[in-house]
Every structure is written in structure tokens, then in C-alpha cells.
Design a protein around this motif. Structure first.
Motif, PDB file in Angstrom:
ATOM      1  N   ALA A  58       0.834  -1.205   0.000  1.00  0.00           N
ATOM      2  CA  ALA A  58       0.000   0.000   0.000  1.00  0.00           C
ATOM      3  C   ALA A  58       0.868   1.255   0.000  1.00  0.00           C
ATOM      4  CB  ALA A  58      -0.930  -0.015   1.210  1.00  0.00           C
ATOM      5  N   GLN A  59       1.965   1.238   0.755  1.00  0.00           N
ATOM      6  CA  GLN A  59       2.854   2.394   0.783  1.00  0.00           C
ATOM      7  C   GLN A  59       3.564   2.582  -0.554  1.00  0.00           C
ATOM      8  OE1 GLN A  59       5.085   1.281   4.308  1.00  0.00           O
ATOM      9  NE2 GLN A  59       4.056   2.836   5.533  1.00  0.00           N
ATOM     10  N   LYS A  60       3.900   1.480  -1.242  1.00  0.00           N
ATOM     11  CA  LYS A  60       4.501   1.618  -2.569  1.00  0.00           C
ATOM     12  C   LYS A  60       3.487   2.174  -3.560  1.00  0.00           C
ATOM     13  CE  LYS A  60       7.227  -1.422  -4.357  1.00  0.00           C
ATOM     14  NZ  LYS A  60       8.455  -0.618  -4.469  1.00  0.00           N
ATOM     15  N   ALA A  61       2.210   1.753  -3.439  1.00  0.00           N
ATOM     16  CA  ALA A  61       1.163   2.249  -4.341  1.00  0.00           C
ATOM     17  C   ALA A  61       0.932   3.737  -4.148  1.00  0.00           C
ATOM     18  CB  ALA A  61      -0.130   1.467  -4.112  1.00  0.00           C
ATOM     19  N   LEU A  62       1.127   4.240  -2.928  1.00  0.00           N
ATOM     20  CA  LEU A  62       0.899   5.660  -2.654  1.00  0.00           C
ATOM     21  C   LEU A  62       1.876   6.559  -3.395  1.00  0.00           C
ATOM     22  CD1 LEU A  62       0.082   5.508   1.159  1.00  0.00           C
ATOM     23  CD2 LEU A  62      -1.459   6.261  -0.658  1.00  0.00           C
ATOM     24  N   ASP A  63       2.987   5.984  -3.890  1.00  0.00           N
ATOM     25  CA  ASP A  63       3.921   6.791  -4.687  1.00  0.00           C
ATOM     26  C   ASP A  63       3.264   7.287  -5.969  1.00  0.00           C
ATOM     27  OD1 ASP A  63       5.810   6.333  -2.754  1.00  0.00           O
ATOM     28  OD2 ASP A  63       6.756   4.651  -3.816  1.00  0.00           O
ATOM     29  N   ASP A  64       2.254   6.562  -6.460  1.00  0.00           N
ATOM     30  CA  ASP A  64       1.569   6.948  -7.700  1.00  0.00           C
ATOM     31  C   ASP A  64       0.216   7.594  -7.441  1.00  0.00           C
ATOM     32  OD1 ASP A  64       3.675   5.824  -9.131  1.00  0.00           O
ATOM     33  OD2 ASP A  64       2.705   3.844  -9.212  1.00  0.00           O
ATOM     34  N   LEU A  65      -0.113   7.858  -6.180  1.00  0.00           N
ATOM     35  CA  LEU A  65      -1.429   8.403  -5.842  1.00  0.00           C
ATOM     36  C   LEU A  65      -1.282   9.692  -5.050  1.00  0.00           C
ATOM     37  CD1 LEU A  65      -3.138   5.088  -4.631  1.00  0.00           C
ATOM     38  CD2 LEU A  65      -3.609   6.266  -6.785  1.00  0.00           C
ATOM     39  N   ASP A  66      -2.336  10.488  -5.079  1.00  0.00           N
ATOM     40  CA  ASP A  66      -2.409  11.699  -4.257  1.00  0.00           C
ATOM     41  C   ASP A  66      -3.813  11.748  -3.661  1.00  0.00           C
ATOM     42  OD1 ASP A  66      -2.046  14.064  -2.986  1.00  0.00           O
ATOM     43  OD2 ASP A  66      -2.162  15.317  -4.796  1.00  0.00           O
ATOM     44  N   ILE A  67      -3.988  11.070  -2.532  1.00  0.00           N
ATOM     45  CA  ILE A  67      -5.322  10.938  -1.940  1.00  0.00           C
ATOM     46  C   ILE A  67      -5.367  11.453  -0.508  1.00  0.00           C
ATOM     47  CG2 ILE A  67      -5.952   8.991  -3.403  1.00  0.00           C
ATOM     48  CD1 ILE A  67      -5.241   7.128  -1.117  1.00  0.00           C
ATOM     49  N   GLY A  68      -4.282  12.059  -0.044  1.00  0.00           N
ATOM     50  CA  GLY A  68      -4.242  12.524   1.343  1.00  0.00           C
ATOM     51  C   GLY A  68      -5.117  13.736   1.583  1.00  0.00           C
ATOM     52  N   THR A  69      -5.210  14.642   0.608  1.00  0.00           N
ATOM     53  CA  THR A  69      -6.054  15.828   0.727  1.00  0.00           C
ATOM     54  C   THR A  69      -7.384  15.542   0.055  1.00  0.00           C
ATOM     55  OG1 THR A  69      -4.090  17.253   0.670  1.00  0.00           O
ATOM     56  CG2 THR A  69      -6.229  18.290   0.266  1.00  0.00           C
ATOM     57  N   ARG A  70      -8.454  15.676   0.812  1.00  0.00           N
ATOM     58  CA  ARG A  70      -9.786  15.337   0.307  1.00  0.00           C
ATOM     59  C   ARG A  70     -10.662  16.588   0.334  1.00  0.00           C
ATOM     60  NH1 ARG A  70     -11.512   9.908   3.430  1.00  0.00           N
ATOM     61  NH2 ARG A  70     -13.135   9.947   1.807  1.00  0.00           N
ATOM     62  N   TYR A  71     -11.454  16.765  -0.718  1.00  0.00           N
ATOM     63  CA  TYR A  71     -12.298  17.941  -0.883  1.00  0.00           C
ATOM     64  C   TYR A  71     -13.773  17.510  -0.892  1.00  0.00           C
ATOM     65  CZ  TYR A  71      -7.799  19.669  -2.623  1.00  0.00           C
ATOM     66  OH  TYR A  71      -6.470  19.979  -2.763  1.00  0.00           O
TER      67      TYR A  71
END
Length: 782
Positions: A100-113
């Protein structure tokens, strides 16, 4: 029909299941049932409306046969090319925090609107009219929701208030003097593009396009900390029990994000597998290169010595036999060198395995030179060790998955040790055979002249080194091909798509379940209330508890329309009284009740009026001298009455009053005496009754309630019939048990009048014109 005889008062045995009673209970509590059902229906509808849609993005992929075999099962059979496909370990890797931590390198989901649309919160993923860049976020602020309200084209209001839950926790912690973070309360106007610095965060908000909605909100969590969010929604499962095709899915409230996360997980999983494969090939290449460098120097020296010898000596051809022997000897020595290399590698591997618990240091590059079986076992051992390390990030050593992998590692170690020992024994036997052949060839060469022997020796050394060099070059070429051809071990069959429809919630099912739960609870409360309610509701309740005849059912008067039904019910009682088997004598009728407020006095007055209108001469005596009400109903004075008559203060004629109704006379209670019971027990009372019997057709006695005082017992013994008035939804069932005992012990003639019956309680089984125990029925409202 004779009614003067004592009636049996044994209660009627009820049926096991009374269907009519069930329906009557439902009808009686229909409004509460409807209300509870409606409450749950509305609650379920509100929940179904506001429950967020959950979408599921899926991808299917095929794992290569070799990889599937390496995933688990019998490791030895897998190493030899067999074994069953078991993908549990691969699924554990896909759902691990490491991946999951490796997948987060390709994602930006920490800031949610978020925004509000149709009263529901809607998340704006990759579609927010503003973006946030955060320089600093206090951990206490992770996930804390902040409201953003547009003010104008350049400014906005940023605020956050503590929730009720946070306020309660804060007060509790403060009260017990526990350490607690201060409440977050912030409200300021800011400009787009300007840095915002607070004790909890330092951010910059850039506007992308005009903000259309009235209210927005956002929350910030460092992207690297979102692994828990991915782990909570990711899932992997085989399509079939014995196949190598698996389905990877993710559930999320945002369909596009679900698709992105599935793709990121699959890509991270694929990259991890390629990395492990590449790392193994690179280590093998480095080992071979180091060996090539050393043997290259040896080969150069051998070639130089051979060239120098030929330049300084003139040696005749050693002959075909010497040449053949030299070539054979070179080949044998090259094989011995190769075997020695393999034996040294195996000895080192064996010593390392026996002396070290951590097998991550095993170098598979050198094992490539001793055969595929051992090298494959080492690769599998390292993969199992890597998987165990990955699992230990999320679980303890006592977790079933960790225990399973640990057992696999131990089993693999044992198989590897046995394989190394077996290979060593084989190599040593082969080496002994080769050395024997070498000694024989050397003996043949000793028979040659000295210079020819020396030339043969130099030639042999050169040929041995050349063969070893060629062998290493071949291995390096094979390994380089493997490293260069590093391709994915998985094949994507169905790429992840943006799901078009949610998998839950099932709104129609939620509403239906809410309706059913409300209906069940409504019915349950109705039957519970019925069980807890000890009051008499209907004639059926009376019939279940006593066999005393019911002389009439008097409805509750709610309107003028019910007046006729009320009067008709009294006529039924009058008719039933006419059938008393006492000949042509006048009748003494006592009307009593169990407790006050059951309507006995009103029933006495109205029944007396009905009887009087039929041409009968009726006199009503108010014997309830403690709580007299009769004179108030008839609007008569109460200065003289039963109390003064029985006390001898007035005569009978002075006590009798004529009412407005023809044929109806009344003796009121008179002033309340100190001893009503003694007056009713006196001979004077008996003489009064005997006298009135001769002058009137009906002597109606309004008696005190039998449940409170003993006066009623005295009066009831002198009566031809005792009408006990019970009020529906008021009188208690327990009193009927006392009536049974009371009538049985005193051998009284009694009947029941059920008063105040609601019209809704009426059913086809009885009506307000029903004559009980007299074999006929007049249902005026059927």
C-alpha cells in the motif's frame, strides 16, 4: 327461561390460538402500530438517502505458472516443476501495508475535498475548484475537517469549530485532570494564493476556477499515512479454486479513486516482482564478472608462457596420441575446476545456512553455478523470508499467516540442506572419477620426451583456462539475457474501469427492511401492551374469565349518532330483565360495580328511564350514601333520602321524590350518615324494600361498588338480580376472579353489563343489541 337459580361461574377455557383476538388487538392499537411503522420507514428512508454510494473497481489478471507455483504449496515439487497453485501468500502481499505504501507513490489521496449537493456530502476527487498545498500539518489535525466559504472572487472564509463530541471529551479530560489537546477553534478571512499560517497548519489555497457552491470543506492527511485507507478497501480473490486468474478490487465512495487505487496496487505488485527478479540477475552477473576477471588474467599468463616456450624451443610434433592425451587431460582438468568451484560454493552455502538464522544474506548468484534445483530453492526461500518480513509489518509472529510462512521457511531450509548434501556427495564422487582419469593421462604423458612434456603441460594449462573462460562467458550471456528480458510475471486480462453504478447501499432493500422492522416492532409493542394491560376490553375478555351472563353491552357515547345505539343497548338490558324467572312479582335490581367511575349510577338512571317509558312503575334508591351522585344526575334536592328514612327521621312518602320522567320515582341518598352499613343491615331497610315491592314494578338499587365497601353485599342478597357494571378499558380483569368467588360463596344471582365500549371494539361476533344467554341476537350495527 329460569334465571333465578344460581349460575355456574367457572371461567370458560380459552382456545389455544384466538385469531379473532389477534385481529382485535391489531385493530385496538392500530394507530400506535402505524406510528411506529411510519417512524422506522421514515428513518430508513432518510438513512437510505444520506448513505453514501459505494463503488467497486475491479481488475482481473493471470499470474504466470512459475509464479503461481512459487506462491505456496509443496516447495520441493514446485522446484521440480510440479505442485498445486496456492495464491494465499500473494494475496497477503497485495493487502499488506508494504505494498500500500509503494502504491501511494503513484497516488495523491491525502487531501480530500467535499461540498454539499442536495443536502448530501459529496467528495470532489480531481474535480475541486481549488487545490491545497500543505507545508506543515500538526498530527492532531490529521483528518480534521475545515470549512471553506467563498466571500468574493478573491477571498474566502476558513473556519473550523470543535464538535459536540470533542467538547464533551475535553470537559471530561479536564474534569479528571488528564492531558488533553486544546480545542481547535479557527475563523478567518483569507485571500487565494496567500500562505495561511496557524498553530495547526501552514497551507496555501489556489483557486482553479470559480467556486459555485455555497460551502466547501477539506481535510488533510499526509499521503504516506493513507495506507490504512487502502488496506481497508482492497481485496484479492481467485476466480476459481484451482486457477491462476485472480481478481483485485477496491471499494470506495468515489468511483474514479477506486479505479486509480486498483491500478496503483497492481502496478506496485508487478514492480516489486520485477525488482526481485532483476536484483537476483544483477547479483549473478556481478559474481560471474568477478570470476571472469580473475580467469582472464590466468588465461593471459598461460597464453604468454606457451608463446614464449614455442619461440625458444624447437619441438617436433608430439604425435596424434600425445595431442589426444593432452586435449583429454585439459578437458578433464577443466571439469575438475568446475566441480571444485561448485563444491566450494555448496560448502559455503551449507555453513552459512547452519550458522545463520537470517537467510536474507544467501547469494543466489553463486548458486546459479551449481544447478537450477538449489538456486530455485534459494529463490523461494528468500521470497518466503521477504513475505514474512512484509507480514510482520502488519501482524505479530502469532498471526496464522505469519505462522504458515514460518513453517514454509523451516521446511524449505530442511529441503535445501538435504539437496546441498546430496549434490555435494555426487560432486565428490564425480571428482574422484575425474582425478583417476587425470592421473592416467598424466602417466601417459610422462613417457614423452622432456621438452614435449613441458609443451604438453603449457598447452594443457592454456586449454583448461580457455575452457573455464568460455564456460563463464556462456553463463554470463545466459544471465544477461534473463536480466534484459525482465518482463511482468502477470498478465492483465480486464483493466480496471471507472464503475458506473454503486454496489451499495441497496436503497430499496433498506426502506423495505425499515418498513418490516417498524411493522414487527409495532405489532410487538401492541401485543406487549395487551399482555401488560389488565383492563377489560370486550365481551370476549369477560367470557374467558367467567360464565356469568352478559345482560348488555353499552356503547361509549361520542356523538348524537351514538345516542340511539346507547338507548337501544339499554332496551336490550330491559328486555333481558323481563325474562327473569320470578313470575309476575315486581323485581328488585341491584346495580353495582367493582370500583368508582365505571358508570353504575348513570347506567342505573338511564336504565330506569327506559323501563319507565315501557309503562312500568319504577323507583330508584340511591344506596351509595358515601359518594352519592344520583341526585346530581336527576337535578333533585338531597336534603331527605335513604339516610334520614332508615334513621327514622322521615317517613317513606316524605323521602320519595317524583322525577320529570313519567312512572319514575326516586329516593336520593340523603345526608351522608356515619354508619351506612348499619342502616342497610337494619330491619327498616328490609321493610322499605318489601313495601316498595308492592307499590312498584321495578325497585332499582344504586349500590356502592362491591370492591370497596361491604354495603353492596348486604344489598345484593335482597335482590332478584345483581347487575355488575364494568367499564371497557378501565375495569380490571382480576376483579372478575373476585366476582366468581364472591357469587359462588354467597349464592348470588348476578349478571354483567359492559359499559363504555368503543365502537371500534365492536366486531361481527357481537353487537350492542346482543342478548346473552337468551338465545337471540339483535345486531343493530352489522
Amino acid at each position: 327461561m329460569e334465571i333465578a337459580k344460581k349460575s355456574s361461574v367457572a371461567p370458560v377455557e380459552p382456545e389455544e390460538i384466538d385469531i379473532k383476538e389477534l385481529f382485535r388487538t391489531v385493530g385496538r392499537y392500530k394507530w400506535s402500530i402505524l406510528f411506529i411503522t411510519l417512524i422506522f420507514l421514515v428513518g430508513a428512508s432518510v438513512y437510505a438517502y444520506f448513505a453514501p454510494n459505494v463503488y467497486k473497481a475491479t481488475t482481473t489478471m493471470k499470474i504466470s505458472t512459475e509464479m503461481a507455483k512459487n506462491a505456496g504449496g509443496d516447495f520441493m515439487s514446485a522446484a521440480l516443476g510440479g505442485g498445486n497453485v496456492n495464491l494465499d501468500d500473494e494475496f497477503a502481499l497485495m493487502k499488506s501495508r508494504f505494498l500500500a505504501q509503494k502504491a501511494l507513490d503513484d497516488l495523491d489521496i491525502g487531501t480530500r475535498y467535499f461540498t454539499i449537493e442536495h443536502y448530501k456530502k459529496k467528495e470532489l476527487y480531481k474535480d475541486s475548484p481549488f487545490v491545497i498545498s500543505a507545508e506543515f500539518i500538526d498530527p492532531v489535525f490529521y483528518g480534521h475537517e475545515i470549512q471553506l466559504l467563498p466571500v468574493d472572487q478573491s477571498h474566502f472564509r476558513l473556519y473550523t469549530k470543535p464538535t459536540l463530541k470533542e467538547k464533551i471529551y475535553y470537559k471530561i479530560y479536564k474534569y479528571f485532570n488528564l492531558p488533553v489537546q486544546p480545542l481547535i477553534d479557527y475563523d478567518q478571512i483569507h485571500e487565494y494564493g496567500k500562505k495561511i499560517s496557524t498553530p495547526w497548519f501552514v497551507i496555501n489555497i489556489q483557486k482553479v476556477y470559480d467556486l459555485k457552491d455555497q460551502v466547501y470543506s477539506f481535510s488533510i492527511v499526509p499521503n504516506k499515512n493513507m495506507y490504512g485507507f487502502i488496506q481497508g478497501g482492497i481485496d484479492a480473490a481467485p476466480i476459481s479454486n484451482f486457477g491462476s486468474i485472480v481478481e483485485v478490487s477496491f471499494q470506495d465512495t468515489v468511483p474514479m479513486r477506486a479505479k486509480d487505487i486498483v491500478e496503483a496496487i497492481v502496478n506496485a505488485y508487478n514492480e516489486e516482482k520485477i525488482r526481485l527478479k532483476t536484483e537476483s540477475a544483477n547479483r549473478t552477473l556481478n559474481f560471474i564478472d568477478s570470476q571472469l576477471k580473475a580467469i582472464h588474467q590466468t588465461l593471459k599468463k598461460s597464453a604468454s608462457k606457451l608463446q614464449s616456450f614455442k619461440a625458444t624451443h624447437v619441438v617436433m610434433d608430439i604425435g596424434a596420441k600425445a595431442g589426444t592425451t593432452t586435449a583429454k587431460l585439459s578437458e578433464l582438468e577443466a571439469k575438475v575446476y568446475e566441480i571444485n568451484t561448485q563444491i566450494n560454493i555448496l560448502d559455503n552455502l551449507l555453513n552459512y545456512i547452519k550458522s545463520n538464522k537470517d537467510i536474507k544474506g544467501l547469494d543466489v548468484s553463486s548458486a546459479q553455478l551449481v544447478g537450477p534445483v538449489i538456486s530455485n530453492l534459494i529463490v523461494k526461500l528468500q521470497e518466503a523470508a521477504s513475505l514474512r518480513s512484509t507480514l510482520l509489518v502488519d501482524f505479530t509472529e502469532l498471526h496464522p499467516d505469519v505462522i504458515k510462512v514460518t513453517e514454509q521457511i523451516n521446511r524449505l531450509k530442511s529441503m535445501l540442506i538435504e539437496s546441498i548434501k546430496s549434490t555435494l556427495n555426487g560432486l565428490k564422487i564425480r571428482k574422484s572419477s575425474l582425478i583417476k582419469l587425470i592421473n592416467e593421462s598424466k602417466a601417459a604423458l610422462r613417457a614423452l620426451p622432456k621438452e614435449e612434456q613441458q609443451l604438453a603441460q603449457l598447452t594443457r594449462d592454456f586449454m583448461v583456462n580457455e575452457k573455464i573462460y568460455s564456460f563463464l562467458l556462456q553463463k554470463r550471456a545466459e544471465t544477461a539475457i534473463v536480466e534484459a528480458s525482465k518482463v511482468s510475471e502477470i498478465q492483465i486480462l480486464d483493466p480496471a474501469l471507472v464503475p458506473g453504478s454503486p454496489i451499495k447501499p441497496k436503497r430499496s432493500q433498506i426502506v423495505l427492511i425499515g418498513l418490516l422492522i417498524g411493522l414487527v416492532l409495532g405489532l410487538l409493542q401492541a401485543f406487549v401492551r395487551k399482555l401488560l394491560d389488565n383492563s377489560i376490553k370486550s365481551v370476549e375478555d369477560i367470557e374467558k374469565l367467567t360464565s356469568l351472563p352478559v345482560y348488555g353491552v353499552v356503547p361509549d357515547i361520542k356523538s348524537k349518532k351514538m345516542k340511539s345505539a346507547y338507548l337501544e343497548s339499554l332496551r336490550v338490558i330491559r328486555t333481558n330483565l323481563e325474562f327473569l324467572g320470578i313470575g309476575n312479582k315486581s323485581k328488585v335490581v341491584t346495580v353495582t360495580s367493582s370500583i368508582p367511575q365505571e358508570g353504575k349510577t348513570t347506567t342505573t338512571v338511564e336504565l330506569s328511564k327506559i323501563i319507565a317509558k315501557s309503562g312500568k312503575r319504577v323507583i330508584v334508591l340511591d344506596l351509595d350514601m358515601r359518594r352519592s351522585k344520583l341526585h346530581e344526575l336527576l337535578k333533585m334536592p338531597n336534603k331527605e333520602g335513604m339516610s334520614t328514612l332508615l334513621a327514622g327521621k322521615v317517613g317513606l312518602k316524605e323521602a320519595i321524590q317524583h322525577s320529570r320522567e313519567e312512572n319514575l320515582d326516586v329516593i336520593t341518598s340523603g345526608p351522608m350518615p356515619p354508619n351506612p352499613s348499619e342502616l342497610l343491615m337494619s330491619d327498616a331497610f328490609k321493610r322499605v324494600i318489601a313495601t316498595l315491592r308492592n307499590e312498584y314494578d321495578y325497585v332499582m338499587l344504586d349500590s356502592p361498588p362491591i370492591g370497596l365497601v361491604a354495603d353492596a353485599m348486604i344489598v345484593m342478597r335482597m335482590s332478584d338480580i345483581n347487575l355488575i357494571v364494568l367499564r371497557a378499558n378501565y375495569s380490571k380483569k382480576d376483579f372478575l376472579k373476585n366476582i366468581n368467588r364472591f357469587v359462588e360463596e354467597h349464592e348470588l344471582k348476578a349478571g354483567i353489563v359492559l359499559n363504555g365500549v368503543k365502537t371500534e371494539a365492536r366486531s361481527g361476533a357481537y353487537g350492542f343489541g346482543y342478548g346473552y344467554n337468551y338465545g337471540y341476537s339483535n345486531n343493530y350495527y352489522s
